[in-house]
Design a protein around this motif. Structure first.
Motif, short mmCIF file in Angstrom:
data_model
loop_
_atom_site.label_atom_id
_atom_site.label_comp_id
_atom_site.label_asym_id
_atom_site.label_seq_id
_atom_site.Cartn_x
_atom_site.Cartn_y
_atom_site.Cartn_z
N ALA A 815 9.22 18.15 91.73
CA ALA A 815 10.63 17.78 91.60
C ALA A 815 11.23 18.37 90.32
CB ALA A 815 10.78 16.26 91.61
N ILE A 816 10.47 18.30 89.23
CA ILE A 816 10.96 18.87 87.97
C ILE A 816 11.14 20.38 88.10
CG2 ILE A 816 10.32 19.31 85.56
CD1 ILE A 816 8.89 16.57 85.60
N THR A 817 10.18 21.03 88.77
CA THR A 817 10.26 22.48 88.94
C THR A 817 11.47 22.87 89.77
OG1 THR A 817 7.84 22.59 88.84
CG2 THR A 817 8.99 24.51 89.72
N VAL A 818 11.76 22.10 90.83
CA VAL A 818 12.94 22.39 91.66
C VAL A 818 14.20 22.33 90.80
CG1 VAL A 818 14.38 21.57 93.57
CG2 VAL A 818 11.90 21.64 93.82
N LYS A 819 14.33 21.29 90.00
CA LYS A 819 15.52 21.16 89.15
C LYS A 819 15.62 22.31 88.15
CE LYS A 819 15.52 16.08 89.46
NZ LYS A 819 15.33 14.82 88.72
N GLU A 820 14.48 22.66 87.55
CA GLU A 820 14.49 23.75 86.57
C GLU A 820 14.89 25.07 87.23
OE1 GLU A 820 13.69 24.09 83.26
OE2 GLU A 820 13.55 21.94 82.93
N LEU A 821 14.33 25.33 88.42
CA LEU A 821 14.61 26.60 89.10
C LEU A 821 16.07 26.69 89.54
CD1 LEU A 821 11.41 27.20 91.26
CD2 LEU A 821 12.18 28.48 89.27
N VAL A 822 16.61 25.58 90.04
CA VAL A 822 18.01 25.60 90.48
C VAL A 822 18.92 25.83 89.28
CG1 VAL A 822 19.87 24.26 91.51
CG2 VAL A 822 17.59 24.14 92.48
N ARG A 823 18.62 25.15 88.18
CA ARG A 823 19.44 25.34 86.97
C ARG A 823 19.37 26.79 86.51
NH1 ARG A 823 16.94 22.00 83.89
NH2 ARG A 823 18.02 20.16 84.66
N TYR A 824 18.19 27.38 86.55
CA TYR A 824 18.05 28.78 86.15
C TYR A 824 18.77 29.71 87.11
CZ TYR A 824 16.00 33.40 85.70
OH TYR A 824 15.85 34.75 85.59
N ALA A 825 18.59 29.47 88.43
CA ALA A 825 19.23 30.34 89.42
C ALA A 825 20.75 30.33 89.27
CB ALA A 825 18.83 29.89 90.83
N LEU A 826 21.32 29.15 89.02
CA LEU A 826 22.78 29.05 88.87
C LEU A 826 23.24 29.70 87.56
CD1 LEU A 826 23.50 25.47 90.25
CD2 LEU A 826 24.03 27.68 91.31
N SER A 827 22.37 29.79 86.57
CA SER A 827 22.75 30.51 85.36
C SER A 827 22.81 32.02 85.63
CB SER A 827 21.76 30.22 84.23
OG SER A 827 20.50 30.84 84.48
N ILE A 828 22.01 32.49 86.61
CA ILE A 828 22.05 33.90 87.00
C ILE A 828 23.28 34.18 87.85
CG2 ILE A 828 20.86 35.72 88.29
CD1 ILE A 828 19.49 35.01 85.69
N ASN A 829 23.56 33.33 88.82
CA ASN A 829 24.72 33.49 89.71
C ASN A 829 25.29 32.12 90.05
OD1 ASN A 829 26.66 34.18 91.53
ND2 ASN A 829 25.26 34.95 93.11
N PRO A 830 26.30 31.68 89.31
CA PRO A 830 26.86 30.34 89.57
C PRO A 830 27.69 30.27 90.84
CG PRO A 830 28.07 31.46 87.82
CD PRO A 830 26.91 32.34 88.16
N ASN A 832 26.55 31.30 93.99
CA ASN A 832 25.72 31.36 95.19
C ASN A 832 25.80 30.01 95.90
OD1 ASN A 832 23.26 31.07 96.88
ND2 ASN A 832 22.78 33.09 96.06
N HIS A 833 26.44 30.00 97.08
CA HIS A 833 26.72 28.71 97.72
C HIS A 833 25.45 27.97 98.14
CE1 HIS A 833 25.89 30.14 101.84
NE2 HIS A 833 26.46 31.28 101.48
N SER A 834 24.41 28.71 98.56
CA SER A 834 23.19 28.02 99.00
C SER A 834 22.50 27.32 97.82
CB SER A 834 22.23 29.01 99.67
OG SER A 834 21.75 29.96 98.74
N TRP A 835 22.53 27.96 96.63
CA TRP A 835 21.94 27.31 95.45
C TRP A 835 22.78 26.11 95.02
CZ3 TRP A 835 21.17 32.51 92.33
CH2 TRP A 835 20.23 33.30 93.00
N LEU A 836 24.09 26.23 95.16
CA LEU A 836 24.96 25.10 94.82
C LEU A 836 24.70 23.91 95.75
CD1 LEU A 836 28.25 27.11 94.18
CD2 LEU A 836 27.02 25.77 92.48
N ILE A 837 24.44 24.19 97.04
CA ILE A 837 24.13 23.11 97.97
C ILE A 837 22.82 22.43 97.59
CG2 ILE A 837 23.49 22.63 100.37
CD1 ILE A 837 26.42 22.96 100.15
N ILE A 838 21.83 23.23 97.15
CA ILE A 838 20.55 22.64 96.71
C ILE A 838 20.80 21.71 95.52
CG2 ILE A 838 18.30 23.15 95.72
CD1 ILE A 838 18.28 25.76 97.28
N GLN A 839 21.59 22.19 94.55
CA GLN A 839 21.88 21.36 93.38
C GLN A 839 22.59 20.07 93.79
OE1 GLN A 839 21.43 22.03 89.51
NE2 GLN A 839 21.31 19.97 90.28
N ALA A 840 23.53 20.19 94.73
CA ALA A 840 24.24 19.01 95.21
C ALA A 840 23.29 18.04 95.91
CB ALA A 840 25.36 19.43 96.17
#
Length: 995
Positions: A815-830, A832-840
């Motif tokens: 769970a911690i890794t998922v949060k870290e990866l999503v935060r990092y991915a959105l820093s690369i491309n804020p 990306n709608h699929s990453w935003l849905i994961i964060q949501a």
């Protein structure tokens, strides 16, 4: 007075009439005293007030015998009033700056339309359809005036306006202001619709090569006396006020430039057109002179526009050396290269080219970013503030409060940097005595403000301090410090000042060590070390600074070098090179590494290979931070060097794990999947876990388009990651024979530790690779038995749906890794709608409903141009909509729930009706009714408010039902359009609420 009486009076009255018997404008009208009035030094009323009054009287509606309001009559009196208004404007030489400043948009619109009318421009004819070259000069000039005003008004309306403080509320005044506001908005709407035509008209005017003429009071009189002289004197080439071609083009270019600049906020490509027009304006001003009577350009504003265009659209033939400091600072701030900003500011301390206000605005921007949680900017803020303070000192200004606050707790690094800035900000050979005196006074004051004698010694032993202050001044400073505070022991027991020591060895060594710390020039470092070793052979100079740190695998080899000078030189060169690489000062890092490579090549093949590896890593960093950010592929030789490093088989060469990580990430980021899947040597897969992981990721990317049964690599990747995320349990048998669990530790059976995996994944930038690894961890997160709310992700179906041994997986770490990866991915491309849905979904699963709504809405906004287009159904699936509904429900926003129920493929009336029954709603309730398009829900609302006796809300619901576009008899296309329009407005309103 009736209209007929007014006609008679205007036509026949020639008797003198005093102002007390009639209003002043009637007096001017009857006696034709307008010109005499305007010739007064300070006419009262002023000319612009006359225009307003004349047009207001001419546009007053009339009332017939049945008390019905009629449009203003087209009688002689009204025509004369309009003509008088035009004559006043002609007296002002049709200066739009004066007219716009004093007249409202509706009045100026009426005035210019009258000018078009009297200039024989056919009503209803598009100006773009008229050939300016064949029109009479006054007609062409009238068209230009109108279209110039049109685009100037559009530009002006885009600026923020400070609202005037309202006085005591008066109903009549408020009604009048509201009417004028609505009329202005309607005119602006029309002007914006015609903006493209106005721009084309003005562009066509730039091609004219003849002088134009604008109506004067004389030509307007001639038109009034003999209106039939259409082709007579009033329209000949010599009638009216002559406007030279260059003057006309200068005004038009400036107005077009402002229009293009305003459009650039939504279409950056237009900035190029703005730049061209503004620079053409500057050329024309140089030709005609700034004292032209008919061309009034705000040259300060023009210079600001040109400066902004230079920043936004640098000239295509300009190199980085030709960019203005403004442009360089702007580019560096956008890219986050703050060290370059500091470098520019230090250089500017010599040239004084940047205004101090601009430098202070940059500091304020950095302070705001730092206050928002970016702690890394604290040091940058101090350095920029120090640069600005030195600039203030050199120009004789007082030191800012900000610098004193940031320097409350001085340390060695701050003082080192301040001294470096002071040294680089003054050319002692060319500086005036005033500059030298200002700098010397500043350094003395800094010394007097320090309590730690060590820091005082750092400043007072600096070369700049010794050069600027005479011996007497330095001794006087020491005496002041002895007397200022009992905390300094100098006042208790006099000691010999270090100024009195005649160039002792210890002072010289201290000064050389200080220079050694500051220098990044490899040849200067070598020279300093030679001098230091010539003074003493007992010191290890690689220990001078605690900032010089090397990885243990390197230091153990370097410290084994027998020659002390060579050991110190290699150690310091490499340590400084690694530090420069860390702070992204790649040019100095390359110089230091190149010097170190040349040195070690002579005696150590092992260290030579180490330096080659470090230079490879530096080249990767340089490309990624430079041309790689714009998508430019790396040169083929760099790719070959990366392959060579991965395939290298030298077991006794010390290596850093980060180089392997960066090399594999580099190959993945630039889609070298063929090499990773087919050409990588087999021994690498066994010896280098990052290569193994990279091969699995690359193969999964290649197999992704294929059928599900062919994705064997995906299963292999799944098993590798599951093994990394597993834990091993340790047991202990007690005295009673029972076995108890002591602790769980990260399993050592995986190819790497989870922290190493996360570190590697945070080096990836390729969207497909990030999406795949995200979907893997999301699937791993979802397989746990106690999961309530699944997280959704793209390509999640390619992974296995179960794990044989669930107890072995550390799901908390997952769970911690998922949060870290999503935060990092959105820093690369804020975006990306699929990453935003994961964060949501993550926020939804952790009961953070407001944050979840924020990201659900953001995901829809980025793929629909902020909801101006329909959100794709694969983004807003029924599951996403239902989660948004639940978020709104738990936030007590029940009206929003009802509206969102309409978004489902099958409208959920049960949930909608239940939510509308709630009376404790935290949203805007009835103000949302305009967003409902389903008539059934609206009818239920009408019934509900009637039942509760809420008459006002019932009327709002009835009004919403009564809209013609919701009529069930309408074609399906009309109903869908109505629904889509309401979806757009609702989602935009929600976005403004949650963003």
């Amino acid at each position: 007075m009736s209209a007929e009486a007014a006609d008679r009076e205007a036509a026949t009255s020639s008797r003198p009439c005093t102002p007390p018997q009639t209003s002043w404008f009637e007096f001017l009208l009857q006696e034709s005293l307008l010109e005499k009035h305007l010739r007064k030094p300070c006419p009262d009323p002023a000319p612009v007030q006359l225009i307003v009054q004349f047009l207001e009287q001419a546009s007053k509606p009339s009332v017939n015998e049945q008390n019905q309001v009629q449009p203003p009559p087209d009688n002689k009196r009204n025509r004369v009033l309009k003509l008088l208004a035009l004559k006043v404007a002609a007296h002002l030489k049709w200066d739009l700056d004066i007219l716009e400043k004093s007249l409202s948009v509706p009045v100026l619109n009426m005035l210019l339309n009258e000018l078009l009318c009297i200039s024989k421009v056919p009503p209803g004819t598009k100006h773009i359809d008229m050939d300016l070259a064949t029109l009479p000069p006054t007609t062409a000039m009238a068209i230009l005036l109108y279209n110039r005003w049109a685009i100037r008004t559009i530009v002006q309306s885009s600026f923020p306006v400070k609202q005037a403080k309202p006085g005591p509320p008066q109903l009549s005044v408020m009604n009048q202001m509201q009417q004028e506001k609505e009329l202005t908005e309607n005119i602006l709407k029309v002007l914006k619709e015609q903006a493209s035509d106005s721009i084309l008209v003005l562009e066509a005017a730039l091609k004219l090569n003849k002088d134009l003429y604008v109506h004067t009071m004389r030509t307007l009189d001639l038109l009034a006396v003999e209106p039939g002289m259409v082709n007579g004197e009033t329209e000949s080439s010599t009638a009216g006020l002559k406007i030279k071609t260059e003057e006309m083009q200068c005004q038009v270019c400036y107005d077009l430039g402002a229009a293009y600049f305003q459009q650039g906020s939504t279409n950056p490509a237009v900035y190029e057109n703005a730049r061209e027009k503004f620079f053409r304006t500057k050329e024309l001003i140089a030709e005609i002179g700034s004292l032209s009577l008919h061309c009034t350009i705000d040259e300060k504003r023009l210079a600001g526009y040109c400066q902004a265009c230079d920043v936004l659209v640098p000239s295509s033939d300009s190199t980085s050396q030709q960019l203005t400091p403004y442009s360089q600072v702007h580019i560096c701030l956008r890219s986050g290269d703050y060290q370059e900003v500091i470098k520019i500011f230090v250089e500017d301390n010599l040239t004084f080219s940047l205004p101090i206000q601009f430098r202070q605005s940059v500091l304020r921007e950095l302070f705001q970013k730092a206050q928002q949680g970016n702690e890394a900017l604290d040091e940058i803020c101090f350095k920029v503030c120090a640069c600005n303070t030195v600039r203030d000192v050199l120009e004789g200004r007082t030191i800012s409060v900000q610098f004193n606050q940031l320097f409350l707790r001085p340390n060695k690094e701050k003082i080192d940097f301040l001294l470096e800035v002071c040294s680089r900000s003054i050319n002692l050979e060319k500086a005036s005595d005033t500059l030298k005196g200002n700098m010397a006074a500043f350094l003395k004051n800094v010394c007097l403000g320090l309590e730690d004698l060590q820091y005082v010694f750092m400043i007072s032993s600096h070369e700049l301090f010794i050069t600027l202050l005479k011996d007497e001044e330095r001794k006087l400073l020491v005496d002041q410090m002895r007397k200022r505070s009992p905390r300094i022991n100098l006042c208790i027991k006099p000691v010999t000042s270090f100024y009195d020591i005649p160039a002792s060895a210890s002072v010289n060594i201290g000064q050389l060590e200080h220079q050694l710390i500051l220098s990044v020039d490899p040849w200067r470092i070598r020279q300093i070390l030679i001098e230091l070793h010539g003074m003493t052979s007992e010191r290890e100079f690689w220990t001078v600074s605690n900032k010089w740190e090397l990885p243990l695998v390197y230091s153990s080899v370097i410290l084994g070098i027998k020659d002390n000078l060579t050991r110190d030189l290699v150690y310091i060169l490499m340590a400084k090179g690694l530090h420069c690489s860390t702070v992204k000062d790649f040019s100095h890092a390359k110089q230091l590494f190149a010097a170190c490579l040349e040195l070690v090549t002579e005696f150590s093949p092992k260290l030579r290979q180490v330096m080659l590896n470090e230079m490879l890593l530096l080249d990767i960093y340089t490309h990624e931070a430079g041309t790689g950010q714009s998508g430019e592929r790396p040169p083929s030789d760099l790719i070959s060097r990366v392959r060579g490093y991965l395939e290298m088989r030298l077991p006794d060469i010390p290596f850093r794990q980060v180089i392997s990580e960066e090399c594999v990430a580099f190959m993945l980021n630039w889609r070298e999947n063929e090499y990773l899947t087919l050409q990588v040597p087999a021994f690498l897969l066994q010896s280098n876990p990052f290569v193994k992981l990279g091969q699995l990721l690359a193969a999964t990317c290649k197999e992704l388009p294929g059928p599900k049964e062919s994705r064997r690599t995906a299963k292999d990747l799944w098993e590798v990651v599951v093994q990394i995320c597993s834990v091993s349990s340790q047991h202990k048998r007690g005295n009673d024979g029972r076995v108890s669990l002591i602790k769980q530790r990260e399993s050592t059976l995986g190819i790497m530790y989870r922290s190493e995996l996360l570190s590697f994944l945070k080096r990836l930038r390729e969207p497909l690779v990030l999406t795949i690894i995200l979907s893997l961890f999301v699937k791993l997160h979802n397989v746990r038995e106690d999961i309530v709310n699944d997280i959704t992700a793209e390509h999640i179906s390619i992974w296995p749906s179960s794990i044989p041994n669930l107890q072995s997986v550390d799901f908390e770490a997952v769970a911690i890794t998922v949060k870290e990866l999503v935060r990092y991915a959105l820093s690369i491309n804020p975006n990306n709608h699929s990453w935003l849905i994961i964060q949501a979904d993550i926020y939804f699963a952790t009961n953070q409903y407001s944050a979840a709504l924020h990201y659900y809405l953001q995901a829809g906004a980025v793929c629909s141009d902020f909801f101006n287009k329909a959100v794709p159904p694969d983004v807003y699936t029924d599951q996403v909509i239902k989660r948004m509904i639940k978020c709104c429900s738990l936030l007590n926003c029940h009206t929003q729930v009802a509206i969102l129920c309409q978004f489902l493929r099958e409208i959920d009336y049960k949930t909608a009706f239940k939510s509308l029954q709630e009376q404790n709603s935290h949203d805007a309730m009835d103000s949302y009714y305009d967003y409902i398009w389903d008539v059934t829900i609206l009818e239920y609302l009408t019934y509900l408010h009637h039942k509760r006796g809420e008459t006002d809300k019932r009327q709002i619901a009835i009004k919403a039902i009564g809209q013609t576009e919701l009529n069930a008899s309408n074609p399906e296309e009309v109903l869908q359009l109505a629904a889509q329009r309401r979806k757009k407005k609702f989602l935009q309103a929600m976005a403004k609420l949650y963003f």
